[in-house]
Write a protein that holds these residues in place. Structure first.
Motif, PDB file in Angstrom:
ATOM      1  N   ASP A  70      -9.554   7.843 -30.338  1.00  0.00           N
ATOM      2  CA  ASP A  70     -10.392   6.343 -29.449  1.00  0.00           C
ATOM      3  C   ASP A  70      -9.644   5.720 -30.205  1.00  0.00           C
ATOM      4  N   TYR A  71      -9.636   5.888 -31.218  1.00  0.00           N
ATOM      5  CA  TYR A  71      -9.290   4.649 -32.410  1.00  0.00           C
ATOM      6  C   TYR A  71      -7.395   4.644 -32.162  1.00  0.00           C
ATOM      7  N   LEU A  72      -6.771   5.374 -32.147  1.00  0.00           N
ATOM      8  CA  LEU A  72      -5.317   5.596 -31.592  1.00  0.00           C
ATOM      9  C   LEU A  72      -4.715   5.362 -30.585  1.00  0.00           C
ATOM     10  N   THR A  73      -5.850   5.452 -29.395  1.00  0.00           N
ATOM     11  CA  THR A  73      -5.490   5.099 -28.160  1.00  0.00           C
ATOM     12  C   THR A  73      -6.054   3.863 -27.258  1.00  0.00           C
ATOM     13  N   ASP A  74      -6.581   3.071 -28.017  1.00  0.00           N
ATOM     14  CA  ASP A  74      -6.892   2.108 -27.672  1.00  0.00           C
ATOM     15  C   ASP A  74      -5.767   0.750 -27.953  1.00  0.00           C
ATOM     16  N   PHE A  75      -4.768   0.489 -26.494  1.00  0.00           N
ATOM     17  CA  PHE A  75      -3.657  -0.549 -27.004  1.00  0.00           C
ATOM     18  C   PHE A  75      -3.901  -1.767 -25.932  1.00  0.00           C
ATOM     19  N   SER A  76      -5.126  -1.997 -25.808  1.00  0.00           N
ATOM     20  CA  SER A  76      -5.857  -3.016 -25.372  1.00  0.00           C
ATOM     21  C   SER A  76      -4.831  -4.903 -26.993  1.00  0.00           C
ATOM     22  N   THR A  77      -4.793  -5.975 -26.541  1.00  0.00           N
ATOM     23  CA  THR A  77      -4.328  -6.493 -26.988  1.00  0.00           C
ATOM     24  C   THR A  77      -4.639  -6.421 -28.534  1.00  0.00           C
ATOM     25  N   ASP A  78      -6.009  -7.066 -29.070  1.00  0.00           N
ATOM     26  CA  ASP A  78      -5.826  -7.083 -30.472  1.00  0.00           C
ATOM     27  C   ASP A  78      -6.620  -6.010 -31.312  1.00  0.00           C
TER      28      ASP A  78
END
Length: 103
Positions: A70-78
């Protein structure tokens, strides 16, 4: 066992093996499960990590993997992912660790 502190090593494995972070994450876990560096790129004591990993039950292992994923696949802007990538590309482990710490 929290796998987030091994994020730098995942980036190293990805670079060494010309893989994406998802594949490198699986390679890290495979190395830990095997107790040795099956896939190179990160200088870790896999034998010691294997003992720590095996001391966890299946649910705890699954939770650790999901948290890291979850941490490494959150590609949201911030998302921290972008700052982690910049720090790794610059070879700045200190900045990378600060992102992991939430700073």
């Amino acid at each position: 066992m929290n796998l987030k502190p091994y994020a730098w090593n995942i980036f190293e494995i990805a670079k060494e093996n010309n893989e994406d972070l998802g594949a490198a994450r699986r390679m890290l876990v495979n190395n830990i499960s095997q107790g040795r560096a099956v896939n190179g790129g990160a200088d870790l004591d896999y034998a010691a990590l294997k003992k720590e990993w095996e001391a966890m039950d299946g649910e705890a292992q699954k939770a650790a993997l999901e948290e890291l994923c979850d941490y490494l696949t959150d590609f949201s802007t911030d998302a921290p992912y972008h700052r982690l990538c910049r720090a790794f590309e610059q070879g700045d482990r200190n900045a990378f660790d600060k992102v992991l710490e939430g700073k």
